[in-house]
Design a protein around this motif. Sequence first.
Motif, PDB file in Angstrom:
ATOM      1  N   VAL A  10      16.973  19.668 -30.584  1.00 21.62           N
ATOM      2  CA  VAL A  10      16.322  18.921 -29.505  1.00 21.62           C
ATOM      3  C   VAL A  10      14.873  18.670 -29.917  1.00 21.62           C
ATOM      4  CG1 VAL A  10      15.616  20.959 -28.189  1.00 21.62           C
ATOM      5  CG2 VAL A  10      15.938  18.792 -27.013  1.00 21.62           C
ATOM      6  N   GLU A  11      14.370  17.502 -29.565  1.00 20.72           N
ATOM      7  CA  GLU A  11      12.969  17.179 -29.837  1.00 20.72           C
ATOM      8  C   GLU A  11      12.139  17.574 -28.618  1.00 20.72           C
ATOM      9  OE1 GLU A  11      10.180  13.274 -30.589  1.00 20.72           O
ATOM     10  OE2 GLU A  11      12.308  13.164 -31.051  1.00 20.72           O
ATOM     11  N   VAL A  12      11.056  18.303 -28.861  1.00 22.81           N
ATOM     12  CA  VAL A  12      10.188  18.738 -27.769  1.00 22.81           C
ATOM     13  C   VAL A  12       9.321  17.554 -27.348  1.00 22.81           C
ATOM     14  CG1 VAL A  12       8.394  20.349 -27.071  1.00 22.81           C
ATOM     15  CG2 VAL A  12      10.178  21.090 -28.644  1.00 22.81           C
ATOM     16  N   THR A  13       9.519  17.103 -26.120  1.00 27.57           N
ATOM     17  CA  THR A  13       8.770  15.967 -25.596  1.00 27.57           C
ATOM     18  C   THR A  13       7.481  16.475 -24.933  1.00 27.57           C
ATOM     19  OG1 THR A  13       9.867  16.049 -23.454  1.00 27.57           O
ATOM     20  CG2 THR A  13      10.911  14.709 -25.173  1.00 27.57           C
ATOM     21  N   PRO A  14       6.517  15.582 -24.721  1.00 28.83           N
ATOM     22  CA  PRO A  14       5.305  15.993 -23.998  1.00 28.83           C
ATOM     23  C   PRO A  14       5.632  16.523 -22.594  1.00 28.83           C
ATOM     24  CG  PRO A  14       4.931  13.909 -25.092  1.00 28.83           C
ATOM     25  CD  PRO A  14       6.389  14.226 -25.263  1.00 28.83           C
ATOM     26  N   GLY A  15       6.664  15.978 -21.955  1.00 31.46           N
ATOM     27  CA  GLY A  15       7.069  16.453 -20.633  1.00 31.46           C
ATOM     28  C   GLY A  15       7.570  17.895 -20.676  1.00 31.46           C
ATOM     29  N   MET A  16       8.328  18.226 -21.722  1.00 24.35           N
ATOM     30  CA  MET A  16       8.807  19.609 -21.883  1.00 24.35           C
ATOM     31  C   MET A  16       7.633  20.560 -22.095  1.00 24.35           C
ATOM     32  SD  MET A  16      12.030  19.240 -24.407  1.00 24.35           S
ATOM     33  CE  MET A  16      13.586  18.558 -23.913  1.00 24.35           C
ATOM     34  N   ARG A  17       6.680  20.129 -22.947  1.00 23.28           N
ATOM     35  CA  ARG A  17       5.510  20.969 -23.217  1.00 23.28           C
ATOM     36  C   ARG A  17       4.706  21.194 -21.930  1.00 23.28           C
ATOM     37  NH1 ARG A  17       2.399  22.988 -26.995  1.00 23.28           N
ATOM     38  NH2 ARG A  17       3.598  22.272 -28.752  1.00 23.28           N
ATOM     39  N   GLU A  18       4.511  20.146 -21.157  1.00 25.36           N
ATOM     40  CA  GLU A  18       3.761  20.271 -19.897  1.00 25.36           C
ATOM     41  C   GLU A  18       4.497  21.177 -18.917  1.00 25.36           C
ATOM     42  OE1 GLU A  18       3.010  16.356 -18.376  1.00 25.36           O
ATOM     43  OE2 GLU A  18       1.902  15.766 -20.178  1.00 25.36           O
ATOM     44  N   HIS A  19       5.831  21.085 -18.879  1.00 26.82           N
ATOM     45  CA  HIS A  19       6.633  21.912 -17.984  1.00 26.82           C
ATOM     46  C   HIS A  19       6.485  23.395 -18.348  1.00 26.82           C
ATOM     47  CE1 HIS A  19       9.808  22.111 -14.955  1.00 26.82           C
ATOM     48  NE2 HIS A  19      10.332  23.096 -15.671  1.00 26.82           N
ATOM     49  N   LEU A  20       6.530  23.693 -19.640  1.00 28.33           N
ATOM     50  CA  LEU A  20       6.350  25.077 -20.081  1.00 28.33           C
ATOM     51  C   LEU A  20       4.926  25.575 -19.824  1.00 28.33           C
ATOM     52  CD1 LEU A  20       8.303  25.473 -23.430  1.00 28.33           C
ATOM     53  CD2 LEU A  20       8.626  26.747 -21.331  1.00 28.33           C
ATOM     54  N   GLU A  21       3.937  24.725 -20.064  1.00 27.26           N
ATOM     55  CA  GLU A  21       2.553  25.127 -19.830  1.00 27.26           C
ATOM     56  C   GLU A  21       2.309  25.395 -18.349  1.00 27.26           C
ATOM     57  OE1 GLU A  21       0.279  22.025 -21.672  1.00 27.26           O
ATOM     58  OE2 GLU A  21       0.533  22.874 -23.679  1.00 27.26           O
ATOM     59  N   ALA A  22       2.942  24.627 -17.468  1.00 23.69           N
ATOM     60  CA  ALA A  22       2.823  24.880 -16.030  1.00 23.69           C
ATOM     61  C   ALA A  22       3.458  26.221 -15.672  1.00 23.69           C
ATOM     62  CB  ALA A  22       3.488  23.755 -15.241  1.00 23.69           C
ATOM     63  N   GLY A  23       4.559  26.551 -16.325  1.00 31.15           N
ATOM     64  CA  GLY A  23       5.192  27.848 -16.109  1.00 31.15           C
ATOM     65  C   GLY A  23       4.304  28.992 -16.571  1.00 31.15           C
ATOM     66  N   PHE A  24       3.649  28.808 -17.711  1.00 29.88           N
ATOM     67  CA  PHE A  24       2.749  29.846 -18.205  1.00 29.88           C
ATOM     68  C   PHE A  24       1.527  30.002 -17.318  1.00 29.88           C
ATOM     69  CE2 PHE A  24       5.052  29.533 -22.246  1.00 29.88           C
ATOM     70  CZ  PHE A  24       5.247  30.884 -22.467  1.00 29.88           C
ATOM     71  N   ALA A  25       1.135  28.950 -16.643  1.00 21.36           N
ATOM     72  CA  ALA A  25       0.019  29.052 -15.700  1.00 21.36           C
ATOM     73  C   ALA A  25       0.387  30.016 -14.572  1.00 21.36           C
ATOM     74  CB  ALA A  25      -0.339  27.678 -15.145  1.00 21.36           C
ATOM     75  N   LYS A  26       1.663  29.989 -14.127  1.00 18.47           N
ATOM     76  CA  LYS A  26       2.126  30.923 -13.099  1.00 18.47           C
ATOM     77  C   LYS A  26       2.052  32.364 -13.610  1.00 18.47           C
ATOM     78  CE  LYS A  26       6.129  30.125 -11.349  1.00 18.47           C
ATOM     79  NZ  LYS A  26       7.507  29.667 -11.106  1.00 18.47           N
ATOM     80  N   ILE A  27       2.429  32.566 -14.869  1.00 19.62           N
ATOM     81  CA  ILE A  27       2.398  33.912 -15.449  1.00 19.62           C
ATOM     82  C   ILE A  27       0.963  34.389 -15.597  1.00 19.62           C
ATOM     83  CG2 ILE A  27       2.897  35.223 -17.551  1.00 19.62           C
ATOM     84  CD1 ILE A  27       5.436  33.492 -17.823  1.00 19.62           C
ATOM     85  N   ARG A  28       0.071  33.511 -16.030  1.00 24.52           N
ATOM     86  CA  ARG A  28      -1.339  33.904 -16.214  1.00 24.52           C
ATOM     87  C   ARG A  28      -2.016  34.247 -14.900  1.00 24.52           C
ATOM     88  NH1 ARG A  28      -1.855  29.753 -20.444  1.00 24.52           N
ATOM     89  NH2 ARG A  28      -2.400  28.376 -18.766  1.00 24.52           N
ATOM     90  N   LYS A  29      -1.503  33.725 -13.774  1.00 22.37           N
ATOM     91  CA  LYS A  29      -2.071  34.089 -12.473  1.00 22.37           C
ATOM     92  C   LYS A  29      -1.900  35.579 -12.212  1.00 22.37           C
ATOM     93  CE  LYS A  29      -0.576  30.440  -9.857  1.00 22.37           C
ATOM     94  NZ  LYS A  29      -0.015  29.904  -8.630  1.00 22.37           N
ATOM     95  N   HIS A  30      -0.786  36.132 -12.663  1.00 16.09           N
ATOM     96  CA  HIS A  30      -0.499  37.542 -12.439  1.00 16.09           C
ATOM     97  C   HIS A  30      -1.192  38.436 -13.460  1.00 16.09           C
ATOM     98  CE1 HIS A  30       2.483  36.816  -9.386  1.00 16.09           C
ATOM     99  NE2 HIS A  30       3.078  35.929 -10.172  1.00 16.09           N
ATOM    100  N   PHE A  31      -1.250  37.982 -14.710  1.00 14.59           N
ATOM    101  CA  PHE A  31      -1.736  38.845 -15.789  1.00 14.59           C
ATOM    102  C   PHE A  31      -2.411  37.964 -16.824  1.00 14.59           C
ATOM    103  CE2 PHE A  31      -1.059  41.721 -19.464  1.00 14.59           C
ATOM    104  CZ  PHE A  31      -1.597  42.870 -18.915  1.00 14.59           C
ATOM    105  N   ASP A  32      -3.710  38.126 -16.982  1.00 10.87           N
ATOM    106  CA  ASP A  32      -4.485  37.231 -17.841  1.00 10.87           C
ATOM    107  C   ASP A  32      -4.610  37.730 -19.277  1.00 10.87           C
ATOM    108  OD1 ASP A  32      -5.880  34.843 -18.187  1.00 10.87           O
ATOM    109  OD2 ASP A  32      -7.810  35.831 -17.925  1.00 10.87           O
ATOM    110  N   HIS A  33      -4.075  38.913 -19.582  1.00  9.23           N
ATOM    111  CA  HIS A  33      -4.262  39.496 -20.906  1.00  9.23           C
ATOM    112  C   HIS A  33      -3.145  39.136 -21.877  1.00  9.23           C
ATOM    113  CE1 HIS A  33      -7.582  41.703 -19.246  1.00  9.23           C
ATOM    114  NE2 HIS A  33      -6.800  42.198 -18.293  1.00  9.23           N
ATOM    115  N   VAL A  34      -2.659  37.913 -21.812  1.00 11.56           N
ATOM    116  CA  VAL A  34      -1.623  37.441 -22.725  1.00 11.56           C
ATOM    117  C   VAL A  34      -2.299  36.977 -24.011  1.00 11.56           C
ATOM    118  CG1 VAL A  34       0.223  35.769 -23.066  1.00 11.56           C
ATOM    119  CG2 VAL A  34      -0.152  36.760 -20.802  1.00 11.56           C
TER     120      VAL A  34
END
Length: 107
Positions: A10-34
């Motif tokens: 599968v080719e990673v599209t900009p939409g997929m990258r943005e979707h994953l980055e939005a998910g990581f934003a949720k994780i960083r809200k809980h724990f910033d030491h990633v």
Amino acid sequence: MNLKINSRHVEVTPGMREHLEAGFAKIRKHFDHVIDASAFLIVDKAKEKDLRQTAEITIHLKGKELFAQAHHSDLYHAMDAVVDKLERQVVKHKEKIQDHHHEKHLD
């Protein structure tokens, strides 16, 4: 935080990258030491349609590594599911750290 995205069949599209980055934003809200994270998006020809799209994410924390994997018939749903799994793991890890360092002394 450094996010590395790999894929197979599968080719990673900009939409997929943005979707994953939005998910990581949720994780960083809980724990910033990633420290960094790596995602692996896979499309296989599995016999069961629900297992064809796979998302795997590994997060590197200080002294700990968290891993989650999810399968779904839609890759975006698989990414959402794996982010939710990691979010629960991060919250649990954060609670363990806080409980360990701040033991209560009962009188």
